[in-house]
Design an enzyme around this catalytic site. Structure first.
Site, PDB file in Angstrom:
ATOM      1  CG  ASP A 157       0.689  -2.228   6.141  1.00 14.46           C
ATOM      2  OD1 ASP A 157      -0.229  -2.348   6.971  1.00 14.46           O
ATOM      3  OD2 ASP A 157       0.537  -1.691   5.021  1.00 14.46           O
ATOM      4  CG  HIS A 212      -1.886   0.973   1.430  1.00 18.03           C
ATOM      5  ND1 HIS A 212      -1.624   2.266   1.816  1.00 18.03           N
ATOM      6  CD2 HIS A 212      -3.231   0.909   1.269  1.00 18.03           C
ATOM      7  CE1 HIS A 212      -2.748   2.945   1.881  1.00 18.03           C
ATOM      8  NE2 HIS A 212      -3.753   2.150   1.548  1.00 18.03           N
ATOM      9  CB  CYS A 236      -3.590   3.288  -1.589  1.00 17.36           C
ATOM     10  SG  CYS A 236      -4.856   4.489  -1.247  1.00 17.36           S
ATOM     11  CE  LYS A 240      -7.171  -0.242   6.461  1.00 14.77           C
ATOM     12  NZ  LYS A 240      -7.957   0.187   5.289  1.00 14.77           N
TER      13      LYS A 240
HETATM   14  N1  PMP Z   1      -1.758  -0.725   4.579  1.00 14.87           N
HETATM   15  C1  PMP Z   1      -2.732  -1.474   4.053  1.00 14.87           C
HETATM   16  C2  PMP Z   1      -2.391  -2.845   3.558  1.00 14.87           C
HETATM   17  C3  PMP Z   1      -4.018  -0.952   3.964  1.00 14.87           C
HETATM   18  O1  PMP Z   1      -4.993  -1.689   3.410  1.00 14.87           O
HETATM   19  C4  PMP Z   1      -4.292   0.332   4.468  1.00 14.87           C
HETATM   20  C5  PMP Z   1      -5.689   0.928   4.387  1.00 14.87           C
HETATM   21  N2  PMP Z   1      -6.276   0.881   3.129  1.00 14.87           N
HETATM   22  C6  PMP Z   1      -3.246   1.062   5.025  1.00 14.87           C
HETATM   23  C7  PMP Z   1      -1.995   0.495   5.070  1.00 14.87           C
HETATM   24  C8  PMP Z   1      -3.437   2.437   5.551  1.00 14.87           C
HETATM   25  O2  PMP Z   1      -4.299   2.441   6.643  1.00 14.87           O
HETATM   26  P1  PMP Z   1      -4.827   3.824   7.223  1.00 14.87           P
HETATM   27  O3  PMP Z   1      -5.494   4.533   6.078  1.00 14.87           O
HETATM   28  O4  PMP Z   1      -5.770   3.426   8.298  1.00 14.87           O
HETATM   29  O5  PMP Z   1      -3.635   4.558   7.710  1.00 14.87           O
END
Ligand code: PMP
Length: 411
Positions: free
Chosen positions: A200, A123, A366, A226
Site C-alpha cells: 500500500d 489503514h 482508519c 494524495k
Molecule cells: N492506505 C493508506 C496508508 C492511506 O493513508 C489511505 C488514505 N487515507 C488509503 C490507504 C486509502 O486511500 P483511498 O481513500 O484514496 O482509497
C-alpha cells in the site's frame, strides 16, 4: 529552504482562502493534497476541447482521447519504474486496487489453512479486504506488531513469516506514524517463503521515488488525490505474470475480447480489469500531477518536508502534556505528525485549531487496530506538504498552545 519550492503557493489558489476569518493553514495533506492550477488546467482542457470516450470510437476525437489515456499509463509505469504500461491497472483509488488484489488474486491463491500476514499499522483499506478473504477461505490473518519505538518489529515479521504464509500485505508509509517500512528487505524475505507481497503506497507516493522493479514487489497500490491529482483515480501495479493469471472481478463494456450468448472472453491485462467507461479526466489529471512532481523533483519535495518536520517536532515536543507518536527523527515522518495533548480530546483540539484557520485531522485515521496498539482511541494528525512554509510550523505550534490554554481555562 529550496527557492523554487518557496514560490509555489501561487499554483494553489485555495491556500489564499480564509477559514473562520483567519488565513487557511491546510495541514491535512495526508488525507488529500491540494490540486495545483496546471493540473486543473489540463483536466479542464480535456473536457473543453478533447472529450470523447476511450477504446470505442473509430473517429478522430475518440482515437486522440484513447491515445492520451494510454500515454498516461506509460507515464505512470515510468514514474514507478514498472517494466511496461501493461502492468498498470487504472482503478478508482488505493482502496479499490487493494480490494481487486484481495478479491481476484487472493481468491486464486489462498486456501483453507493458509496464512495472510499484515501489520498492525495498516489503514483499514489494507486490512479489511484481507480479514474478509481469510474468513471466506478459512485462512488465518496474522499481524506484525510494533517495537517499543513504534516502528515495525522486523523480528516479529521474520518469526510470523513461514511456509504457511501465502500473502503479505503491508503499507510502505504509515498514515499515522509517518514511518516508512523497509520494503526491499521485506520483499526478499517474503519471496524466500514463496509468498507474494502487496504494498500500500498511498502515503509513500507523494514523498519518495518508488521503483517497483528494484523493490521487487508483486503488487503496489496508490491514489492520485494524495499526489496532487484529482480524486477518483487510482493505480494498481502488478507483475505481468500475476495479472495474466487473475480473473476480472467486474464485467461489462471494454474489458472483453468477444461475447456470445453463453460465453465471454476477456481482453488481456490491464484492460480486462477496467470494465465500463473509466475516469478519463482523472487519468489526464494523474498524468499532469506526475509531470508537476517531476518538475519539482521528488527528492526536493522530500527534503522540504523533512525541514518542515525538523522545525515542527521540537516545537510541539516543548509544549507540556504533548505526546508525539512515531519516531523522534524528522526524516522518519514523511511529513506526518500524530500527537495528543493531555486531558484534551483530539476532536476538541482539531475544532479549536479550525477556529484559528488551521485544518488538521483528528480521529482513528482508519487505523483502529493501530490506535488500540498505541493505547489511544484517537490522535490529532497534522500533515505537511512542500507548499507549507516554516512560518506555518511556528503558527501551528503557537495555535496548539493557545487551544490548550483555552481548554485548561474552561475545565
Ligand atoms: N492506505 C493508506 C496508508 C492511506 O493513508 C489511505 C488514505 N487515507 C488509503 C490507504 C486509502 O486511500 P483511498 O481513500 O484514496 O482509497
Amino acid at each position: 529552504m529550496i527557492n523554487y519550492l518557496q514560490n509555489l503557493t501561487q499554483d494553489f489558489p485555495i491556500l489564499k482562502k480564509k477559514i473562520n476569518g483567519e488565513p487557511l493553514l491546510y495541514l491535512d495533506n495526508a488525507a488529500t493534497s491540494q490540486t495545483p492550477t496546471p493540473v486543473l488546467k489540463q483536466i479542464r482542457a480535456f473536457y473543453q476541447n478533447e472529450n470523447a470516450n476511450v477504446h470505442r470510437g473509430v473517429y478522430t476525437l475518440a482515437n486522440q482521447a484513447t491515445e492520451k489515456y494510454e500515454r498516461v499509463r506509460e507515464q505512470v509505469a515510468a514514474f514507478i519504474h514498472a517494466p511496461n504500461a501493461e502492468t498498470i491497472v487504472y482503478t478508482r483509488s488505493t482502496t479499490e486496487s487493494l480490494n481487486l488484489v484481495a478479491s481476484s488474486f487472493g481468491n486464486l491463491v489462498v486456501q483453507k489453512g493458509d496464512e495472510i500476514l499484515i501489520t498492525i499499522m495498516e489503514h483499514h483499506s489494507n486490512l479489511i479486504p484481507w480479514q474478509q478473504l481469510a474468513k471466506r477461505k478459512g485462512a488465518t490473518l496474522k499481524y506484525v506488531e510494533l517495537t517499543s519505538d513504534q516502528t515495525l518489529d522486523m523480528a516479529d515479521l521474520r518469526a510470523k513469516l513461514t511456509s504457511r504464509t501465502k500473502i503479505v500485505a503491508i503499507t510502505q508509509t504509515s498514515n499515522v506514524l509517518g514511518v516508512t517500512n523497509p520494503i526491499k528487505i521485506i520483499a526478499r524475505l517474503v519471496h524466500e517463503q514463496h509468498a507474494y507481497l502487496v504494498v500500500d503506497a498511498a502515503q509513500a507516493i507523494p514523498h519518495q521515488t518508488i521503483d517497483v522493479s528494484d523493490l521487487n514487489v508483486d503488487f503496489l497500490a496508490f491514489s492520485g488525490h494524495k499526489m496532487l491529482g484529482p480524486t477518483g483515480i487510482g493505480v494498481l501495479y502488478g507483475k505481468a505474470g500475476l495479472l495474466a493469471a487473475m480473473p476480472p472481478i467486474q464485467y461489462g463494456g471494454e474489458m472483453i475480447a468477444s461475447v456470445s450468448r453463453t460465453e465471454a472472453k476477456w481482453q488481456n491485462a490491464p484492460w480486462k480489469f477496467e470494465a465500463g467507461t473509466p475516469n478519463i479526466g482523472g487519468v489526464i489529471g494523474l498524468g499532469a500531477a506526475i509531470s508537476y512532481y517531476q518538475k519539482l523533483g521528488v527528492a526536493e519535495v522530500r527534503q522540504k518536508e523533512t525541514q518542515l518536520m525538523a522545525s515542527l517536532l521540537p516545537q510541539l515536543q516543548a509544549i507540556p502534556g504533548v505526546t508525539i507518536y512515531g519516531s523522534p527523527k524528522p526524516a522518519e515522518h514523511a511529513g506526518i505528525v500524530s500527537f495528543n495533548v493531555a486531558n484534551i480530546h483530539p476532536h476538541d483540539m482539531a475544532t479549536g485549531l479550525d477556529m484559528l484557520g488551521i485544518e488538521v485531522r483528528a480521529g482513528h485515521h482508519c487505523a483502529q487496530p493501530l490506535m488500540a496498539a498505541l493505547g489511544v482511541s484517537a490522535t490529532v494528525r497534522a500533515s505537511v506538504s512542500f507548499y507549507n512554509a516554516s512560518e506555518d510550523m511556528e503558527r501551528f505550534a503557537w495555535s496548539v498552545e493557545r487551544v490548550k490554554e483555552f481548554f485548561e481555562r474552561e475545565s
